[in-house]
Design an enzyme around this catalytic site. Structure first.
Site, mmCIF file in Angstrom:
data_model
loop_
_atom_site.group_PDB
_atom_site.id
_atom_site.type_symbol
_atom_site.label_atom_id
_atom_site.label_comp_id
_atom_site.label_asym_id
_atom_site.label_seq_id
_atom_site.Cartn_x
_atom_site.Cartn_y
_atom_site.Cartn_z
ATOM 1 N N ARG A 25 0.612 -1.202 -0.226
ATOM 2 C CA ARG A 25 0.178 -0.237 -0.122
ATOM 3 C C ARG A 25 0.612 1.635 0.123
ATOM 4 O O ARG A 25 0.288 2.311 0.448
ATOM 5 C CB ARG A 25 -1.115 -0.274 1.572
ATOM 6 C CG ARG A 25 -1.982 -1.319 1.173
ATOM 7 C CD ARG A 25 -3.457 -0.409 0.705
ATOM 8 N NE ARG A 25 -4.363 -1.236 -0.031
ATOM 9 C CZ ARG A 25 -5.119 -1.816 1.086
ATOM 10 N NH1 ARG A 25 -5.547 -1.066 1.744
ATOM 11 N NH2 ARG A 25 -5.888 -3.317 0.707
ATOM 12 N N ARG A 29 -3.425 6.280 1.062
ATOM 13 C CA ARG A 29 -3.992 7.839 1.460
ATOM 14 C C ARG A 29 -3.320 8.669 3.256
ATOM 15 O O ARG A 29 -3.020 8.945 3.119
ATOM 16 C CB ARG A 29 -5.364 7.469 2.248
ATOM 17 C CG ARG A 29 -6.153 6.943 1.539
ATOM 18 C CD ARG A 29 -7.581 6.219 2.033
ATOM 19 N NE ARG A 29 -6.942 4.603 1.965
ATOM 20 C CZ ARG A 29 -7.758 3.838 3.206
ATOM 21 N NH1 ARG A 29 -9.407 4.063 3.285
ATOM 22 N NH2 ARG A 29 -7.408 2.464 3.298
ATOM 23 N N ARG A 38 -7.005 10.973 -5.528
ATOM 24 C CA ARG A 38 -7.556 10.216 -5.580
ATOM 25 C C ARG A 38 -9.174 11.147 -5.713
ATOM 26 O O ARG A 38 -10.240 10.979 -6.835
ATOM 27 C CB ARG A 38 -7.372 9.586 -4.548
ATOM 28 C CG ARG A 38 -9.234 8.666 -3.765
ATOM 29 C CD ARG A 38 -8.983 8.278 -2.564
ATOM 30 N NE ARG A 38 -9.611 7.151 -2.208
ATOM 31 C CZ ARG A 38 -10.859 7.721 -1.806
ATOM 32 N NH1 ARG A 38 -11.195 8.702 -1.674
ATOM 33 N NH2 ARG A 38 -12.265 5.942 -1.374
ATOM 34 N N ASP A 75 -6.367 -3.517 -7.507
ATOM 35 C CA ASP A 75 -7.592 -3.385 -6.383
ATOM 36 C C ASP A 75 -7.412 -4.994 -6.115
ATOM 37 O O ASP A 75 -8.019 -5.735 -8.110
ATOM 38 C CB ASP A 75 -8.224 -3.783 -5.505
ATOM 39 C CG ASP A 75 -8.522 -3.303 -4.306
ATOM 40 O OD1 ASP A 75 -8.130 -2.818 -3.638
ATOM 41 O OD2 ASP A 75 -9.656 -4.336 -4.444
ATOM 42 N N TYR A 152 -14.390 -12.731 -0.229
ATOM 43 C CA TYR A 152 -15.250 -11.362 -0.696
ATOM 44 C C TYR A 152 -16.615 -11.379 -1.592
ATOM 45 O O TYR A 152 -17.937 -10.750 -1.431
ATOM 46 C CB TYR A 152 -14.409 -10.274 -1.483
ATOM 47 C CG TYR A 152 -13.133 -9.580 -0.200
ATOM 48 C CD1 TYR A 152 -13.808 -8.443 0.577
ATOM 49 C CD2 TYR A 152 -11.889 -9.843 -0.191
ATOM 50 C CE1 TYR A 152 -12.966 -8.001 1.471
ATOM 51 C CE2 TYR A 152 -11.323 -9.869 0.842
ATOM 52 C CZ TYR A 152 -11.587 -8.403 1.112
ATOM 53 O OH TYR A 152 -10.699 -8.099 2.775
HETATM 54 O O1 CP3 Z 1 -0.272 -1.661 -2.233
HETATM 55 C C1 CP3 Z 1 -0.540 -1.088 -3.236
HETATM 56 O O2 CP3 Z 1 -0.233 -0.193 -3.382
HETATM 57 C C2 CP3 Z 1 -1.184 -1.659 -4.758
HETATM 58 C C3 CP3 Z 1 -2.434 -1.590 -4.879
HETATM 59 C C4 CP3 Z 1 -3.250 -1.837 -3.530
HETATM 60 C C5 CP3 Z 1 -3.935 -1.849 -2.801
HETATM 61 N N1 CP3 Z 1 -5.102 -2.983 -2.191
HETATM 62 C C6 CP3 Z 1 -5.015 -0.180 -3.002
HETATM 63 C C7 CP3 Z 1 -6.113 0.288 -2.359
HETATM 64 C C8 CP3 Z 1 -3.206 -3.177 -3.456
HETATM 65 C C9 CP3 Z 1 -2.207 -4.603 -3.931
HETATM 66 C C10 CP3 Z 1 -3.700 -4.227 -2.994
HETATM 67 C C11 CP3 Z 1 -4.838 -5.158 -2.333
HETATM 68 C C12 CP3 Z 1 -5.841 -5.414 -1.135
HETATM 69 N N2 CP3 Z 1 -7.408 -4.948 -2.055
HETATM 70 C C13 CP3 Z 1 -6.211 -6.250 -0.420
HETATM 71 C C14 CP3 Z 1 -4.565 -7.561 -0.080
HETATM 72 C C15 CP3 Z 1 -3.616 -7.243 0.666
HETATM 73 C C16 CP3 Z 1 -4.231 -6.779 1.952
HETATM 74 O O3 CP3 Z 1 -4.370 -5.489 2.341
HETATM 75 O O4 CP3 Z 1 -4.482 -7.640 2.565
HETATM 76 C C17 CP3 Z 1 -7.304 -6.430 -0.439
HETATM 77 C C18 CP3 Z 1 -7.861 -7.890 0.796
HETATM 78 C C19 CP3 Z 1 -8.404 -5.560 -0.735
HETATM 79 C C20 CP3 Z 1 -9.102 -4.953 -0.709
HETATM 80 C C21 CP3 Z 1 -9.889 -3.932 -0.136
HETATM 81 N N3 CP3 Z 1 -9.464 -2.580 -0.888
HETATM 82 C C22 CP3 Z 1 -10.108 -3.308 0.992
HETATM 83 C C23 CP3 Z 1 -11.384 -4.717 2.391
HETATM 84 C C24 CP3 Z 1 -10.445 -2.411 0.967
HETATM 85 C C25 CP3 Z 1 -10.513 -1.346 2.220
HETATM 86 C C26 CP3 Z 1 -9.741 -0.944 3.580
HETATM 87 C C27 CP3 Z 1 -9.011 -0.077 3.395
HETATM 88 O O5 CP3 Z 1 -8.105 -0.131 3.390
HETATM 89 O O6 CP3 Z 1 -9.937 0.873 2.978
HETATM 90 C C28 CP3 Z 1 -10.102 -1.455 -0.090
HETATM 91 C C29 CP3 Z 1 -8.941 -0.159 -0.564
HETATM 92 C C30 CP3 Z 1 -7.827 -0.029 -0.946
HETATM 93 N N4 CP3 Z 1 -6.563 -0.944 -2.145
HETATM 94 C C31 CP3 Z 1 -7.584 1.355 -1.005
HETATM 95 C C32 CP3 Z 1 -6.373 0.830 -1.837
HETATM 96 C C33 CP3 Z 1 -5.416 2.581 -1.834
HETATM 97 C C34 CP3 Z 1 -7.926 2.379 0.126
HETATM 98 C C35 CP3 Z 1 -9.262 2.861 -0.830
HETATM 99 C C36 CP3 Z 1 -9.023 4.564 -1.110
HETATM 100 O O7 CP3 Z 1 -7.909 5.168 -1.081
HETATM 101 O O8 CP3 Z 1 -10.011 5.218 -0.006
#
Ligand code: CP3
Length: 344
Positions: A25, A29, A38, A75, A152
């Site tokens: 990540r 944010r 964003r 994602d 999910y």
């Molecule tokens: O790592 C990176 O920077 C690459 C991009 C990336 C994102 N999600 C961007 C993201 C990667 C590799 C993921 C993987 C991901 N997504 C996983 C596996 C890794 C982990 O964290 O366990 C999972 C389970 C998801 C599903 C997901 N996406 C959830 C549950 C959420 C909401 C929770 C949260 O952190 O807000 C997301 C949103 C998400 N994916 C964000 C980002 C930057 C936040 C979104 C925002 O900007 O509001």
């Protein structure tokens, strides 16, 4: 020509004097420039599907910190979206999807070969990045592992214990396995297309692997990873794969050998000393600083970073967090972590 990118050298099994570093990540944010882009995109999914803006946010942490790798901004839930499940994100809560609990729900999903039109903007992002990145920075593509994505899709949201997925596994195993198979095939297609577009390495995120035990872990975490990795290796010889069976505990032992992964990413529930003995003997390892240090910083961050670097120094290692950086992290602490890893 000898490989010069540190990340790819570590993945090929080389022990380096300083481990390459990137962060789960890393585009997220906690960075003001991410929040600005964003806002420009409107919402998170629009950002994922806007190749220019997704390229921009992928590059932001590279510009700011000079990480050794960039991870594609996308994602793991874009696969369900491409298969035709509805997907949306509720601000402050997380993802919501239409649920898959019956044969009728499953019958509405598209085939694994039909995902590419929908995902074309993601492949465009990869290709933009392949030409935009500095030459020493490796480009990582990724997908969610079938079990994690299925949790999910079955529940329609994130769940603390993956209860609905375990229930379907017990009560309608043929349907559960059909979903795992569809996701396995789709993931092969998706990762393969990312590699064709320019990804130099791919990572498989199994964030909920820890809730699979014994036989279920073998069937639904190990077997799908093995199938995906062997197919990727057949189609793209030489492209390394990082597997992340998060919180697998003892399941980390032998995971690289059984699946063919070049590297196993570790969460911070295992100590580096344990992992040196039980995981790094078979493959490169990635990890595993607790992401809370990015919030708290200070001497504890420095001490624990040094501890991890020292513990893994006699084998191939990629420095990373044990899970994604959180929105409340202080960007200065990221710099402190990088400086500590690279201090020599
Ligand atoms: O790592 C990176 O920077 C690459 C991009 C990336 C994102 N999600 C961007 C993201 C990667 C590799 C993921 C993987 C991901 N997504 C996983 C596996 C890794 C982990 O964290 O366990 C999972 C389970 C998801 C599903 C997901 N996406 C959830 C549950 C959420 C909401 C929770 C949260 O952190 O807000 C997301 C949103 C998400 N994916 C964000 C980002 C930057 C936040 C979104 C925002 O900007 O509001």
């Amino acid at each position: 020509m000898a490989e010069t990118k540190l990340l790819l050298r570590a993945l090929s099994g080389e022990t380096l004097p300083t481990p390459p570093i990137w962060m789960m990540r890393q585009a997220g944010r906690y960075l003001p420039e991410y929040r600005a882009t964003r806002a420009e995109a409107g919402d998170f999914l629009s950002l994922c599907y806007n190749s220019d803006l997704a390229t921009e946010v992928t590059l932001q942490p590279i510009r700011r910190y000079g990480f050794d790798a960039a991870i594609l901004f996308a994602d793991i839930l874009l696969i369900p979206d491409a298969l035709g499940a509805d997907l949306w994100f509720v601000t402050g809560e997380g993802p919501r999807l239409s649920t898959i609990t019956t044969e009728e729900d499953f019958a509405k999903l598209k085939g694994a070969d039909d995902i590419h039109d929908h995902l074309a903007p993601v492949y465009q992002t990869v290709s933009n990045l392949a030409s935009a990145l500095p030459e020493e920075v490796a480009l990582i593509g990724f997908a969610g592992a079938p079990w994690t994505v299925a949790t999910y899709m079955i529940a329609g949201r994130g769940t603390p214990d993956q209860g609905p997925a375990h229930k379907l596994m017990q009560e309608n195993n043929p349907l559960f396995e059909a979903l795992i198979d569809r996701l396995t095939e789709s993931t092969i297609e998706y990762l393969s297309a990312q590699i064709r577009a320019g990804a130099e390495c791919v990572k498989l995120f199994d964030s909920w692997a820890g809730s699979l035990k014994s036989e279920a872990f073998t069937k639904y975490a190990v077997a799908p990873a093995k199938k995906i990795i062997s197919e990727i290796k057949d189609r793209h010889p030489g492209v390394p794969v990082i597997a992340f069976p998060r919180e697998a505990g003892e399941g980390y032992v032998g995971f690289a050998k059984e699946t063919g992964a070049n590297c196993v990413a570790l969460d911070n529930s295992v100590t580096p000393e344990w992992a040196t003995e039980h995981v790094q003997v078979d493959s490169c390892v990635q990890g595993n600083l607790a992401s809370s240090h990015m919030v708290t910083g200070g001497q504890a961050l420095v001490d624990e970073t040094r501890h991890i670097v020292q513990a893994f120094k006699n084998g191939p290692h990629i420095f990373n967090l044990g899970h994604g950086i959180t929105p409340d992290a202080n960007p200065d602490n990221v710099q402190l972590m990088i400086d500590t890893v690279r201090e020599g």
